[in-house]
Design an enzyme around this catalytic site. Structure first.
Site, PDB file in Angstrom:
ATOM      1  N   CYS A   1       0.863  -1.317  -0.154  1.00 22.98           N
ATOM      2  CA  CYS A   1      -0.190   0.025   0.135  1.00 22.98           C
ATOM      3  C   CYS A   1       0.818   1.443   0.006  1.00 22.98           C
ATOM      4  O   CYS A   1       1.898   1.164   0.635  1.00 22.98           O
ATOM      5  CB  CYS A   1      -0.831  -0.096   1.198  1.00 22.98           C
TER       6      CYS A   1
ATOM      7  N   HIS B   1      -8.256   4.487   1.067  1.00 25.79           N
ATOM      8  CA  HIS B   1      -7.839   4.641  -0.195  1.00 25.79           C
ATOM      9  C   HIS B   1      -8.852   5.863  -0.846  1.00 25.79           C
ATOM     10  O   HIS B   1      -9.702   5.973  -0.545  1.00 25.79           O
ATOM     11  CB  HIS B   1      -7.816   3.352  -0.921  1.00 25.79           C
TER      12      HIS B   1
ATOM     13  N   PRO C   1       0.149  12.132   3.162  1.00 26.26           N
ATOM     14  CA  PRO C   1      -1.090  12.695   3.171  1.00 26.26           C
ATOM     15  C   PRO C   1      -1.963  12.816   4.547  1.00 26.26           C
ATOM     16  O   PRO C   1      -1.622  12.342   5.541  1.00 26.26           O
ATOM     17  CB  PRO C   1      -2.077  11.571   2.352  1.00 26.26           C
TER      18      PRO C   1
ATOM     19  N   MET D   1      -9.329  13.509   4.434  1.00 29.31           N
ATOM     20  CA  MET D   1      -9.865  13.815   3.177  1.00 29.31           C
ATOM     21  C   MET D   1     -10.497  15.409   3.208  1.00 29.31           C
ATOM     22  O   MET D   1     -11.016  15.828   2.347  1.00 29.31           O
ATOM     23  CB  MET D   1     -11.140  12.854   2.696  1.00 29.31           C
TER      24      MET D   1
ATOM     25  N   HIS E   1       3.491   7.963   7.351  1.00 27.16           N
ATOM     26  CA  HIS E   1       2.916   7.504   6.004  1.00 27.16           C
ATOM     27  C   HIS E   1       1.654   8.555   5.836  1.00 27.16           C
ATOM     28  O   HIS E   1       1.048   8.500   5.112  1.00 27.16           O
ATOM     29  CB  HIS E   1       2.640   6.160   6.076  1.00 27.16           C
TER      30      HIS E   1
ATOM     31  N   GLY F   1      -2.125   9.790  10.659  1.00 26.44           N
ATOM     32  CA  GLY F   1      -2.544   8.697  11.653  1.00 26.44           C
ATOM     33  C   GLY F   1      -3.800   8.850  12.291  1.00 26.44           C
ATOM     34  O   GLY F   1      -4.078   9.936  12.372  1.00 26.44           O
TER      35      GLY F   1
ATOM     36  N   LYS G   1     -13.460   8.423  -2.995  1.00 26.42           N
ATOM     37  CA  LYS G   1     -13.308   7.440  -1.980  1.00 26.42           C
ATOM     38  C   LYS G   1     -14.329   5.983  -2.386  1.00 26.42           C
ATOM     39  O   LYS G   1     -15.192   6.274  -3.076  1.00 26.42           O
ATOM     40  CB  LYS G   1     -13.952   7.804  -0.416  1.00 26.42           C
TER      41      LYS G   1
END
Length: 397
Positions: free
Chosen positions: A77, A163, A302, A305, A326, A329, A396
């Site tokens: 991922c 994702h 990132p 959203m 990453h 969190g 999404k």
């Protein structure tokens, strides 16, 4: 901030966050990892939180061993991003059509393409290694080989959960394309198969946590896992490459008059294993919710959203095994987010973003995540910020 060092059974735990802010269950996970006989180092990123198998936001360096549950079920991922020649002035006031076109081009959730998509479907897309990659499918675990047709049709698809596909603006008004996905169902099934194998091995029976079952070097089980692991990581990379090609096609068609051009893509895994060398020792480094941040290497971190993301360059901090966070969190579980927030909260927190605002994505609400700006600030000795992005469209699953 610099790191805080906590004692561990076999190695110290270096944390790029205040340990007092980390959940007790996550701290216990980290302490358990530090008991493994094969461990040589453990670094914890500022986006740290409890995860299935191992703590999200952890970097686990082991010698001659790897823990499949620590890698997780979404092998490979990661993120991809590309800067375009478009600017904010090229975007229409209503972005719903653009979002709809993206959703039509890239299957989301459990969706898949009616027919497999490959590099040959896109002019100029590199095809090196594509045939060899699929040729190696015959060598993966026999238990999942019947999934080949499904794996082919899911290549170039998004999936669900956290994702996403986004259209973003940087602080100079440039339009960026960004996406987040992994190895889809085939990666999940390969991971679950090997986790089950590891947990049955005799050398793992006395571990404090059965999720920390490992494969050890020079065994057929390790060889089989490494083969499937690296294949799934490659699947995830190809998946993002094809999705980005599909996304670029949408943008070319929607902004035909502007003739959009695209810079080189930035891409990085954040659930994966790499063979790396530290202090003269060859190690298997598992990044579970962490990116590689070697000196000068581009990475993507990132937020949620509604809050934006960062493009970074690594500073090559070996104390963190050349790693960084990453993402932002999670600060609460998906179920906790659903209990706490409503669709009205989601609408408020994603104001100005063309995206889903229904109950199906309430668990992805920005309030369920840590502050991305604070997370970035806590790792100033790991990465340098290159660009700050803010999404205007978010798709999404």
């Amino acid at each position: 901030m610099s790191y805080v060092e906590m004692p561990g059974a076999k190695v110290p735990i270096r944390m790029w966050t205040d340990p007092a802010t980390v959940e007790d269950v996550a701290l216990r996970q980290l302490q358990n990892v530090a008991t493994l006989p094969w461990i040589k180092g453990l670094a914890v990123m500022p986006d740290v939180h409890y995860g299935k198998g191992a703590t999200v936001g952890s970097v686990i360096a082991m010698r001659d061993a790897v823990c499949p549950a620590a890698v997780g079920v979404d092998i490979g991922c990661g993120m991809s991003a590309v800067r375009t020649s478009l600017t904010a002035n090229d975007l229409p006031g209503d972005l719903s059509r653009l979002r709809s076109k993206i959703e039509q081009a890239i299957p989301v959730g459990r969706g898949m393409h009616e027919e497999p998509v490959g590099p040959g479907d896109f002019h100029g897309l590199a095809t090196a290694g594509w045939g060899e990659f699929w040729g190696r499918f015959d060598g993966v675990a026999e238990a999942v080989r019947f999934r080949q047709e499904r794996a082919g049709k899911q290549m170039g698809t998004l999936g669900g959960g956290n994702h996403f596909v986004e259209v973003c603006l940087d602080t100079d008004g440039a339009v960026w394309l960004m996406l987040h996905s992994g190895s889809r169902n085939i990666g999940k099934e390969l991971a679950e198969h090997h986790i089950g194998v590891a947990q049955r091995l005799p050398h793992n029976q006395g571990l404090v946590d059965r999720d920390l079952a490992v494969f050890i070097a020079d065994t057929p089980q390790m060889a089989a896992y490494r083969n499937d692991l690296f294949w799934a990581q490659e699947y995830a990379r190809h998946n993002r490459t094809l999705m980005m090609a599909l996304l670029k096609d949408v943008v070319r068609k929607e902004f035909k008059k502007a003739r959009p051009a695209f810079e080189a893509e930035i891409s990085c895994h954040h659930n994966y294993v790499a063979e790396e060398r530290y202090d003269g020792v060859d190690l298997l480094v598992t990044r579970k919710g962490a990116i590689r941040a070697g000196s000068g290497e581009y990475g993507i971190i990132p937020g949620s959203m509604g809050t934006g993301s960062y493009i970074v360059k690594g500073l090559g901090n070996e104390l963190a095994f050349n790693s960084a966070s990453h993402g932002a969190g999670r600060r609460m579980s998906r179920n906790a987010a659903k209990r706490r927030y409503s669709t009205r909260d989601l609408e408020e927190q994603t104001r100005g973003v063309e995206c889903r605002k229904d109950s199906g994505v309430v668990d992805e609400i920005p309030g369920a995540y840590k502050s991305i700006d604070q997370v970035i600030d806590q790792q100033r000795d790991l990465v340098r910020v290159v660009a700050k992005l803010k999404q205007v469209v978010c798709v999404k699953g």
